[in-house]
Design an enzyme around this catalytic site. Structure first.
Site, PDB file in Angstrom:
ATOM      1  N   LYS A 117      -2.848  -1.477   6.957  1.00 40.44           N
ATOM      2  CA  LYS A 117      -1.620  -2.422   7.007  1.00 40.44           C
ATOM      3  C   LYS A 117      -0.745  -3.789   8.020  1.00 40.44           C
ATOM      4  O   LYS A 117       0.010  -4.557   7.221  1.00 40.44           O
ATOM      5  CB  LYS A 117      -0.570  -1.899   7.512  1.00 40.44           C
ATOM      6  CG  LYS A 117      -0.014  -0.583   6.594  1.00 40.44           C
ATOM      7  CD  LYS A 117       1.341   1.007   7.086  1.00 40.44           C
ATOM      8  CE  LYS A 117       1.165   1.935   5.993  1.00 40.44           C
ATOM      9  NZ  LYS A 117       2.002   2.603   5.897  1.00 40.44           N
ATOM     10  N   LYS A 199      -7.077   4.068  -7.870  1.00 44.31           N
ATOM     11  CA  LYS A 199      -6.243   5.180  -7.934  1.00 44.31           C
ATOM     12  C   LYS A 199      -4.726   4.058  -7.979  1.00 44.31           C
ATOM     13  O   LYS A 199      -3.924   3.575  -7.439  1.00 44.31           O
ATOM     14  CB  LYS A 199      -6.396   5.728  -6.679  1.00 44.31           C
ATOM     15  CG  LYS A 199      -6.271   7.104  -6.741  1.00 44.31           C
ATOM     16  CD  LYS A 199      -5.837   7.974  -5.059  1.00 44.31           C
ATOM     17  CE  LYS A 199      -4.832   8.124  -4.703  1.00 44.31           C
ATOM     18  NZ  LYS A 199      -5.027   8.967  -3.611  1.00 44.31           N
ATOM     19  N   LYS A 202       1.852   4.055  -5.508  1.00 38.59           N
ATOM     20  CA  LYS A 202       3.351   3.489  -5.540  1.00 38.59           C
ATOM     21  C   LYS A 202       3.402   1.786  -5.383  1.00 38.59           C
ATOM     22  O   LYS A 202       4.340   1.171  -5.377  1.00 38.59           O
ATOM     23  CB  LYS A 202       4.963   4.572  -4.998  1.00 38.59           C
ATOM     24  CG  LYS A 202       4.430   4.449  -3.195  1.00 38.59           C
ATOM     25  CD  LYS A 202       6.116   5.950  -3.113  1.00 38.59           C
ATOM     26  CE  LYS A 202       5.339   6.027  -1.642  1.00 38.59           C
ATOM     27  NZ  LYS A 202       6.313   6.839  -1.648  1.00 38.59           N
TER      28      LYS A 202
END
Ligand code: TRP
Length: 334
Positions: A117, A199, A202
């Site tokens: 992140k 995969k 969202k």
């Protein structure tokens, strides 16, 4: 089970950061529903975690209610399970602070999600992002959870949680249950329709490859029609055919038909015809969920009332654990 024996406790959390997709339903949420038969379940909407990345206030508020409605529409039963919003239970941040003081800088900087992140959002590598797994540990330890269902990406955080629990128990006395990860039997993984080796997620850049639970029928059909396929023209579930295999998976999930039967059914038929069948099946599969969702989501007063009750119950349990912790570390009790 012995009537006096207490049910094992399960806790899991999900961030209110945007619409859920079909993979959430067939992966996490379907399991969450099943757990209710066997376990005492706490399902929390982790808005405190969500703000480790900048959120638009109105969206965060909306997504929090969306997620609560999604839980219910999937079959999580508020009479049996505890559904609550993390920020409504201040004990989470209170315990997180204590645990901060028991966690090494090195332990947090080793977390792969933190590393990922901070690369993805280099302009906002904040302390909250760094301490994210400690807050997650607090979520879990407050409820003395026995089991925590998590995906592979969260296993490292659970490992840290276990270490912190053991560390505290060892330094003081038995205080926290040391939780076990619960890796549920994985259903078929659903991949991004535009990038079938990745995969479905969202946070994908390419949202035209993501089937959101609240997409309307036309959107779903369109996304499936435009799904990337492989060279050749056979409908076969094979490693070198990730696009078609993913569509077969979707058809399998939507219809419950075994994969060989699907291959058989579409033997000799073209991609176009197959895609049409997949689209129809997925639309039908999602229809009952969507109807329930619409009805529940329209009633905000009901949702807020339910979350209020959920938080009240959660606070009782969490407060007990926090009191124990405060006492043991030497905070003055009045
Ligand atoms: N970090 C988890 C995720 O992103 C969400 C989460 C927060 C969670 N607290 C939790 C999951 C406690 C399980 C238990 O998926």
């Amino acid at each position: 089970m012995d009537a006096n024996q207490k049910k094992k406790v399960i806790l899991s959390g999900m961030q209110p950061t945007g619409g859920l997709h079909i993979g959430h339903l067939t992966g996490a949420l379907r399991n969450w529903v099943e757990f209710q038969d066997e376990f005492e379940c706490y399902y929390t909407i982790v808005d405190l975690h969500a703000i480790t990345v900048r959120q638009e206030p109105a969206s965060l508020r909306r997504w929090t209610l969306d997620l609560a409605a999604t839980f219910l529409a999937c079959g999580i039963d508020p009479e049996r399970s505890h559904i609550f919003v993390q920020s409504h239970v201040p004990e989470h941040t209170q315990l997180a602070w204590v645990l901060n003081c028991f966690t090494g800088m090195g332990e947090c900087s080793r977390m792969t999600q933190f590393k990922d992140k901070s690369q993805k959002y280099p302009e906002n590598v904040n302390v909250g992002l760094f301490a994210y797994p400690i807050l997650m540990a607090a979520d879990i330890l407050l409820y003395q959870a026995d089991l925590v269902p998590v995906g592979a990406d969260q296993k490292q955080h659970l490992e840290l949680t276990r270490n912190l629990a053991e560390r505290f128990n060892h330094q003081y006395s038995e205080t926290f249950k040391v939780p076990e990860p619960y890796i549920p039997k994985v259903g078929a993984k659903i991949m991004n329709l535009q990038n079938p080796t990745k995969k479905m997620s969202k946070s994908d850049e390419n949202l035209s490859g993501v089937l959101f639970l609240i997409d309307d029928d036309a959107q779903i059909a369109n996304k499936i029609k435009r799904a990337v396929t492989d060279s050749g023209n056979e409908i076969l579930y094979r490693e070198d055919k990730p696009g078609i295999s993913n569509l077969i998976t979707l058809f399998h999930i939507a219809t419950n038909k075994p994969i060989p039967e699907i291959e058989q059914e579409f033997n000799g038929k073209g991609y176009g015809e197959f895609k049409k069948a997949v689209a129809e099946a997925v639309v039908e599969f999602l229809r009952p969920f969507k109807m329930r969702y619409k009805e529940i989501r329209a009633n905000e007063d009901f949702l807020k009332e339910l979350l209020k009750k959920g938080a009240e119950v959660a606070r009782k349990v969490a407060g007990k654990t926090l009191q124990k912790v405060y006492r043991k570390i030497g905070f003055l009790q009045l």
